[in-house]
Design a protein around this motif. Sequence first.
Motif, PDB file in Angstrom:
ATOM      1  N   ASN A  47      53.082 -55.120 -32.387  1.00  0.00           N
ATOM      2  CA  ASN A  47      53.659 -55.891 -31.046  1.00  0.00           C
ATOM      3  C   ASN A  47      53.891 -57.263 -31.059  1.00  0.00           C
ATOM      4  O   ASN A  47      54.936 -57.724 -30.643  1.00  0.00           O
ATOM      5  N   ALA A  48      52.993 -58.012 -31.764  1.00  0.00           N
ATOM      6  CA  ALA A  48      53.398 -59.285 -31.853  1.00  0.00           C
ATOM      7  C   ALA A  48      54.459 -59.702 -32.874  1.00  0.00           C
ATOM      8  O   ALA A  48      55.548 -60.538 -32.196  1.00  0.00           O
ATOM      9  N   PHE A  49      54.681 -58.773 -33.854  1.00  0.00           N
ATOM     10  CA  PHE A  49      55.993 -58.881 -34.668  1.00  0.00           C
ATOM     11  C   PHE A  49      57.124 -58.555 -33.973  1.00  0.00           C
ATOM     12  O   PHE A  49      58.329 -59.429 -33.766  1.00  0.00           O
ATOM     13  N   ALA A  50      57.028 -57.645 -33.216  1.00  0.00           N
ATOM     14  CA  ALA A  50      58.322 -57.432 -32.318  1.00  0.00           C
ATOM     15  C   ALA A  50      58.698 -58.242 -31.158  1.00  0.00           C
ATOM     16  O   ALA A  50      59.760 -58.234 -30.814  1.00  0.00           O
ATOM     17  N   ASP A  51      57.649 -58.809 -30.823  1.00  0.00           N
ATOM     18  CA  ASP A  51      57.926 -60.026 -29.652  1.00  0.00           C
ATOM     19  C   ASP A  51      58.626 -61.237 -30.473  1.00  0.00           C
ATOM     20  O   ASP A  51      59.609 -61.763 -29.954  1.00  0.00           O
ATOM     21  N   LYS A  52      58.081 -61.570 -31.459  1.00  0.00           N
ATOM     22  CA  LYS A  52      58.465 -62.962 -32.323  1.00  0.00           C
ATOM     23  C   LYS A  52      59.776 -62.480 -32.827  1.00  0.00           C
ATOM     24  O   LYS A  52      60.682 -63.537 -32.995  1.00  0.00           O
ATOM     25  N   LYS A  53      60.117 -61.519 -33.444  1.00  0.00           N
ATOM     26  CA  LYS A  53      61.293 -60.956 -34.196  1.00  0.00           C
ATOM     27  C   LYS A  53      61.610 -62.084 -35.370  1.00  0.00           C
ATOM     28  O   LYS A  53      62.574 -62.410 -35.212  1.00  0.00           O
ATOM     29  N   PRO A  54      60.821 -62.262 -36.238  1.00  0.00           N
ATOM     30  CA  PRO A  54      61.193 -63.101 -37.432  1.00  0.00           C
ATOM     31  C   PRO A  54      62.419 -62.564 -37.979  1.00  0.00           C
ATOM     32  O   PRO A  54      63.214 -63.189 -38.274  1.00  0.00           O
ATOM     33  N   VAL A  55      62.542 -60.969 -37.826  1.00  0.00           N
ATOM     34  CA  VAL A  55      63.947 -60.554 -38.248  1.00  0.00           C
ATOM     35  C   VAL A  55      64.376 -59.749 -36.837  1.00  0.00           C
ATOM     36  O   VAL A  55      63.550 -59.178 -36.364  1.00  0.00           O
TER      37      VAL A  55
END
Lengths: 372, 638
Positions: free
Chosen positions: B408-416
């Motif tokens: 979820n943290a990845f999906a929030d920050k969206k590095p891609v």
Amino acid sequence: MKGFRAALVAALLAVPLAAMQTASTYQERDFLTRVRRLTIEGRRAGEGYWSPDGKRLVFQSEREPGNPFYQIYVLDLGTGDTKRISPGIGKTTCAFFRPNSDEIEFASTHADPKSKQLQEDELAFRASGKERRYAWDYDPEMDIYAYSEKTGAMKRLTTARGYDAEGSYSPDGQWIVFTSMRDAYNRPLDDKEKKKLAEDPSYFAEIYIMRADGSGQARLTTVAGYDGGPFFTQNGKRIVWRRFDESGLIADVWTMNPDGSDQKQITDFGSMSWAPYMHPSGEYFLFASNKLGFENFEIFMVDAQGAKEPVRVTYSDGFDGLPVPSPDGKQLAWTSSRSGGSAGQLFLAQWNHEKALDALKNAPPRKPSKKS
Amino acid sequence: MNHQRRDDVRTQNSQNSQKRILSAVSAVSALIVVAVVGLFAPVDAQTSKTRAHVQALASDRLEGRLAGSNGERLAGDYIVSQLQQIGAKPLPGQRDFRLPFEFTAGTKDGGSRISVQLKPDTTDARTSPPSVASGFSRTFESDVRALSFSDNGDVDGTVVFAGYGIVVPDSQDFGYDSYATLDVKDKIVVVLRYFPEDADQKTRSMLARYADLRYKAMAARQRGAKAMLVVTGPRSPNAGELVPMTFDTALAGSGLVAVSISGNVGGAIFRGADKTLEEAQKALDSANPHVAGFTIAGVNVHVHAAVEREKKTGHNIVAYLPATEPIGTTPKPWVAVGAHYDHLGHGEAGNTLAGKDDAGKIHYGADDNASGSAAVLAVASTLAGQPRKRNVLVALWSGEELGLIGSNAFADKKPVPLDQLAAYLNFDMVGRMQDNKLSVQATGTSPAWGRILEQANIAAGFDLQLQADPYQPTDVATFNGASVPSLSFFTGTHADYHKPSDTADKIDYEDLDRVVDFAAAIVRRIEDTADAPQFTKVDQQMQSGGGRAGVRIFTGTIPDYATDAKGLLLSGVIGGGPAEQAGLQKGDVIVEIAGQTIANIYDYTYALEVLKIGQPAKVIYMRDGKRRETTLTPAARK
């Protein structure tokens, strides 16, 4: 009273115990290992038949966009690629590779001008959310064609009014044995027969034979009730098929000579036993039966002479049927609804031939069914 | 795999026990399977693509890979070194494979205090010695402990004793409300822990459902109380003892100062009353609904509550294999493979299923999810040696076991950007194959999956078990929520699930390697297809509700468990569910439902109690900092 009760309990127990002993002797995994679902795309798929080299399967599947009916596909087991070989329009069924040739036969209704309309009607019906029991409608426009893989051309082999389908080639590729309901259309019917035709056209289905080019069509069976699903045995000397009684509820496996003589009943199983196919060893037939419950078809096998009781092969909920062993006898393709839902898909497993022979050897002698 | 999800947190216990039963069943069938597995040639350890990875990740040294722990760091070191060997690169714009995220890992008391002051004009004739009869003040430190969900702060005021502090919702038609005759606005309430001790079984079972301290705190707050003091009554088990500080993964406070006090402090407060605490409790213990609480006029209380929420940092490890030819106009030029590599450590986060004998031991998590991590590394290694038309994103998530926090943290920050992902393939528990059965979940997320799976499985030869439902308790849910066509691979649960006995020697490496080949073939087919798979939103297959009797309500919200936000932050809504129909979406914060204010997920769960199936309820929520209103009509759980 106490003594009586104990005796009753013992008597009640005796039956299940005996049943358990036979049932526990073999399990599905004795015969079938590495079970896998082959087809996923589309609503249903089935009737997979092997190419003579064992590298491909031809099957029918409801997966053509805009067409709710079966079309015919060839699956390459090396690459996983699938190709439709039928016209894409109308209904098709029962394909078979012609040995020593580039041809594949199947039955199709695409020549019927109503084909497209029937597709649209069926799609509209499904979109309405209604459900009907799956039933094969024996479309009288069904005729048998030979498709050339080299040229893509299709050659029409039958023209008679009435369902012509369920074809398969002899091992030398020179003959096709098939099912036809032409008997319902090529002569005047009495009132009883007319009623039968409206209710259940399969009553008129009989086994026929023709040359691979469609010539020399000849009728092999004349008994009332659905005779269908014929295949040559591995050496081409016999034809194996299923014969229904007049009620259409009981069917058994029969064999005969390719000229229709010496018709011999192989099973007397008191149930709907159908879709027989001989193992390439010539030792036994595999077939499907609802012996264990009207809706619960399982695959069984029976020795080539029908001397013994059939042996159960599959042990899964739902439908298991249309078993077809690979040319080398080491794999089995069949149609199953074991992955859920009512619609079948094509399955494949390793086949343990030695275990099958053991089980057949240990099977008890054939018991006549109560009915016969 | 994580089993804390979906909108009814209270059903979790029953789900766990269900899983336990399932596990026992599968243990039996596992014994039968041994014979079948033996038929196939054993895999040489040297040739296995996955064995070394699983053994490294499930080793003693990594101590169960709890998110934010040293074990997680060591696991990360291993994964990073493997990614480097494969030739994978940090994501564009990133210098490091590690992408940190912060989360709350635990709570402890930060020095709470309470002062009890007997008002000078009050005479305490019964219990106090004559010398202090005209005034009393005492400060307690060791006799008070904040509840884990308390707000921090100082509160001063007069005290109302509110009995057991239990309010049974009207919908239950039961008629029990500890506050029925009390005005607690701006007061400090004292409530007894648990529920009436002498009530009959039926009454107890009803009251027990509303005796959770979270629920008592909500009831107090909604009636305007400034603080809630909980005392374990002299007639109850653990008489006089403080409530232990429990780890609480739902992080938001309750909007109220809430502390537990010892029997000593309780006694001191009751000096200002005309009966003792024990007498007051006894009167309540028959659960007579007409026994009311009362104001304790003789004392003034000052409470200082301090909860320290321990912040920790977890690390997703994300790399990519760049496309080997120019991307050009390829739509959605990324394909992602991922697995969580975190597990339960020693079981300290509370989601262990270890028995008494195993409690506190290392939870190796070989299947859950060293197996999936190994599969991702092996898939990446396979793909690294082949030409690629799309970039392959390789993700090892942390914090999954604590609630899909990492993904979820990845999906929030969206590095891609997630809308650039053609597909996401997830692996969670793929090392315990039985009878050649491989579950493929989330197949409903794209119409393309049927053909792709069929083609890839011709060579792989699994008995595929397809599940359309993408709302799974694993990271695939995150990507489904972001409208990415997804699949998740799973070989089924077993008796060692979430126990220290989930060890590397029990992994079926031959079949794990087959999963790797299968998945790599699927990724290749996605890489090669000119059109990216279309995303299809799957309507939630409503689950049969377990847990609390009476909660058969379905709202279709997916709460974010890992937030400090006040209210209920939605990490998504279930396709076709009532919340979606009400216009709610990911990122909305529900602050009130059906007239009940919502400070956190517990409030929300309790609020569900008052909702009625098919009866529209007003929902107030925050979006982009603005207060908005909508109407949600709860459906029935099927």
